[in-house]
Design a protein around this motif. Sequence first.
Motif, mmCIF file in Angstrom:
data_model
loop_
_atom_site.group_PDB
_atom_site.id
_atom_site.type_symbol
_atom_site.label_atom_id
_atom_site.label_comp_id
_atom_site.label_asym_id
_atom_site.label_seq_id
_atom_site.Cartn_x
_atom_site.Cartn_y
_atom_site.Cartn_z
ATOM 1 N N TRP A 129 7.905 -1.224 -4.888
ATOM 2 C CA TRP A 129 8.698 -0.036 -4.572
ATOM 3 C C TRP A 129 7.766 1.020 -4.014
ATOM 4 O O TRP A 129 6.624 1.171 -4.468
ATOM 5 C CB TRP A 129 9.399 0.499 -5.821
ATOM 6 N N THR A 130 8.242 1.770 -3.052
ATOM 7 C CA THR A 130 7.374 2.724 -2.365
ATOM 8 C C THR A 130 7.585 4.165 -2.788
ATOM 9 O O THR A 130 6.861 5.047 -2.330
ATOM 10 C CB THR A 130 7.581 2.627 -0.841
ATOM 11 N N ASN A 131 8.569 4.427 -3.631
ATOM 12 C CA ASN A 131 8.801 5.795 -4.086
ATOM 13 C C ASN A 131 9.633 5.757 -5.355
ATOM 14 O O ASN A 131 10.198 4.717 -5.730
ATOM 15 C CB ASN A 131 9.486 6.632 -3.000
ATOM 16 N N SER A 132 9.712 6.893 -6.038
ATOM 17 C CA SER A 132 10.396 6.957 -7.336
ATOM 18 C C SER A 132 11.886 6.668 -7.213
ATOM 19 O O SER A 132 12.491 6.085 -8.124
ATOM 20 C CB SER A 132 10.179 8.339 -7.964
ATOM 21 N N GLU A 133 12.502 7.070 -6.114
ATOM 22 C CA GLU A 133 13.938 6.846 -5.952
ATOM 23 C C GLU A 133 14.262 5.366 -5.848
ATOM 24 O O GLU A 133 15.196 4.868 -6.491
ATOM 25 C CB GLU A 133 14.451 7.572 -4.709
ATOM 26 N N SER A 134 13.506 4.631 -5.043
ATOM 27 C CA SER A 134 13.767 3.209 -4.864
ATOM 28 C C SER A 134 13.626 2.452 -6.182
ATOM 29 O O SER A 134 14.441 1.568 -6.494
ATOM 30 C CB SER A 134 12.812 2.623 -3.817
ATOM 31 N N PHE A 135 12.604 2.795 -6.976
ATOM 32 C CA PHE A 135 12.416 2.109 -8.257
ATOM 33 C C PHE A 135 13.553 2.418 -9.219
ATOM 34 O O PHE A 135 14.161 1.515 -9.804
ATOM 35 C CB PHE A 135 11.088 2.497 -8.895
ATOM 36 N N PHE A 185 0.846 -1.183 0.000
ATOM 37 C CA PHE A 185 0.000 0.000 0.000
ATOM 38 C C PHE A 185 0.883 1.235 0.000
ATOM 39 O O PHE A 185 1.656 1.455 0.923
ATOM 40 C CB PHE A 185 -0.914 0.001 1.231
ATOM 41 N N PHE A 186 0.764 2.014 -1.057
ATOM 42 C CA PHE A 186 1.659 3.148 -1.244
ATOM 43 C C PHE A 186 1.241 4.326 -0.383
ATOM 44 O O PHE A 186 0.069 4.564 -0.135
ATOM 45 C CB PHE A 186 1.665 3.590 -2.715
ATOM 46 N N SER A 187 2.250 5.092 0.034
ATOM 47 C CA SER A 187 1.975 6.364 0.670
ATOM 48 C C SER A 187 1.549 7.346 -0.405
ATOM 49 O O SER A 187 1.642 7.074 -1.589
ATOM 50 C CB SER A 187 3.233 6.883 1.375
ATOM 51 N N ASP A 188 1.105 8.511 0.018
ATOM 52 C CA ASP A 188 0.714 9.533 -0.947
ATOM 53 C C ASP A 188 1.878 10.476 -1.224
ATOM 54 O O ASP A 188 1.686 11.560 -1.747
ATOM 55 C CB ASP A 188 -0.506 10.328 -0.456
ATOM 56 N N GLU A 189 3.093 10.042 -0.908
ATOM 57 C CA GLU A 189 4.267 10.902 -1.081
ATOM 58 C C GLU A 189 4.372 11.403 -2.509
ATOM 59 O O GLU A 189 4.457 12.604 -2.759
ATOM 60 C CB GLU A 189 5.531 10.132 -0.719
ATOM 61 N N GLU A 190 4.350 10.490 -3.477
ATOM 62 C CA GLU A 190 4.533 10.906 -4.853
ATOM 63 C C GLU A 190 3.333 11.690 -5.363
ATOM 64 O O GLU A 190 3.469 12.592 -6.164
ATOM 65 C CB GLU A 190 4.779 9.682 -5.734
ATOM 66 N N GLU A 191 2.123 11.350 -4.902
ATOM 67 C CA GLU A 191 0.944 12.093 -5.341
ATOM 68 C C GLU A 191 1.030 13.535 -4.888
ATOM 69 O O GLU A 191 0.719 14.454 -5.628
ATOM 70 C CB GLU A 191 -0.323 11.443 -4.784
ATOM 71 N N GLU A 192 1.468 13.738 -3.655
ATOM 72 C CA GLU A 192 1.580 15.099 -3.159
ATOM 73 C C GLU A 192 2.584 15.897 -3.976
ATOM 74 O O GLU A 192 2.363 17.044 -4.302
ATOM 75 C CB GLU A 192 2.006 15.077 -1.697
ATOM 76 N N VAL A 193 3.678 15.259 -4.332
ATOM 77 C CA VAL A 193 4.703 15.955 -5.114
ATOM 78 C C VAL A 193 4.155 16.377 -6.460
ATOM 79 O O VAL A 193 4.279 17.521 -6.883
ATOM 80 C CB VAL A 193 5.923 15.028 -5.319
ATOM 81 N N GLU A 194 3.528 15.435 -7.160
ATOM 82 C CA GLU A 194 3.129 15.706 -8.529
ATOM 83 C C GLU A 194 1.926 16.625 -8.638
ATOM 84 O O GLU A 194 1.712 17.255 -9.647
ATOM 85 C CB GLU A 194 2.822 14.387 -9.235
ATOM 86 N N ASP A 195 1.113 16.702 -7.585
ATOM 87 C CA ASP A 195 -0.075 17.533 -7.651
ATOM 88 C C ASP A 195 0.201 18.984 -7.287
ATOM 89 O O ASP A 195 -0.658 19.837 -7.434
ATOM 90 C CB ASP A 195 -1.164 16.981 -6.718
ATOM 91 N N ARG A 196 1.388 19.279 -6.804
ATOM 92 C CA ARG A 196 1.707 20.655 -6.464
ATOM 93 C C ARG A 196 2.097 21.430 -7.712
ATOM 94 O O ARG A 196 2.603 20.887 -8.672
ATOM 95 C CB ARG A 196 2.891 20.696 -5.488
ATOM 96 N N SER A 197 1.863 22.720 -7.659
ATOM 97 C CA SER A 197 2.327 23.559 -8.764
ATOM 98 C C SER A 197 3.831 23.695 -8.675
ATOM 99 O O SER A 197 4.409 23.585 -7.602
ATOM 100 C CB SER A 197 1.670 24.939 -8.677
ATOM 101 N N PRO A 198 4.507 23.944 -9.807
ATOM 102 C CA PRO A 198 5.959 24.076 -9.780
ATOM 103 C C PRO A 198 6.396 25.158 -8.813
ATOM 104 O O PRO A 198 5.811 26.232 -8.748
ATOM 105 C CB PRO A 198 6.308 24.446 -11.227
#
Length: 267
Positions: free
Chosen positions: A186-192, A36-49
Motif C-alpha cells: 500500500w502506498t498511503n494510509s487511505e489505501s491501507f 518504494f514508498f513516496s514521502d507523502e505520509e512522512e511529510e504529513v506526520e513531520d509537520r506541526s499541527p
Amino acid sequence: MGNQLDRITHLNYSELPTGDPSGLEKDELRVGVAYFFSDEEEEVEDRSPSDGGFSQDLSPAEEGPFPVSEVEFSAFCSQECIFSKLRENEDLNVFAAETLLTMCKPGDLLELVAAAQPPHWLIYERDERVIHLHKGQIRRDSLLEVSGGRHGRIVNNRYRYRPLPPDLVLQNAAGHVGLRSEEICWTNSESFAAWCRFGKREFKAGGEAHSAEQQYFLKVHLSGGGVHLSGGGVHTLVFRSLEDMIRERRRVDASGILKELVHGGKP
C-alpha cells in the motif's frame, strides 16, 4: 516514484448514474511486491499541527462539530459510483479527537484532516487504539497521540463498496501490524485502511485487474470552495487504476490545486 498516471483526460462528462458495487472480492489477488514508498505520509506526520482548514480559531477544549473548507469529489468505475465526498450528500464536519473517540466502534474507518495536508486514514480498534500506515510501517497507536491536534470524522460510507464484518476488518488490520514498506503493498494510509475495511484488491499497489474497458473517473467539484481556481462546475479526470486516482485526489486535498487545469494538462 511508483505508478505514474498513464493518461489524464479532460472531458465534458455527463452526470453518471450511481450504484452500489457488488461488494466482497471472491478471489483475492496475492500481491507480493516490494514497493518504494513516496514521502507523502512522512511529510504529513513531520509537520506541526495546522489549523485544519477551519474558519475559526479552535480551542482543544472545544468538541465540535467544526466546518472545514475542502475540495469535494465523486468517483466512478465505468458508470458505477464508488466514492462520494459531497457536502450536499454527507456531513463533512469534523470533531476533536477526544469527541471522535466517543463516537467510534471497532472496525470504523477514520479520517484526520488538516490544512495543506492529505488526510490520514486509520482503522479504529478499541480502547482508543487505531491501526494505520505511518512512514512505511503498519502501526498500532493511540488516536489521541496520532491526531497531533488534527480533527477527524468517521468515513465508513465514503467508499460505496460493501464493508466486511467488523471482526474481519480488525483481523485484516491487526494481521499486518509491524510490517514495513518492503513487506507491504500500500502506498498511503487511505489505501491501507480502505483495504482493511472493504477487502478490495484494487487498493493494493499492483493489485488492479486491468481490462481494456475499465476506467476510473474522478469528478472534482470546483465550486466546493477548496480548489484555487476561478469559476465553478465539474472537472473530470480519467485514470487506469484506483491507486492512481487515490494518489491524485490526495495531492489535490493537500495542495488545493488542479495542476492539469492550471498548466493545461502539463505536470
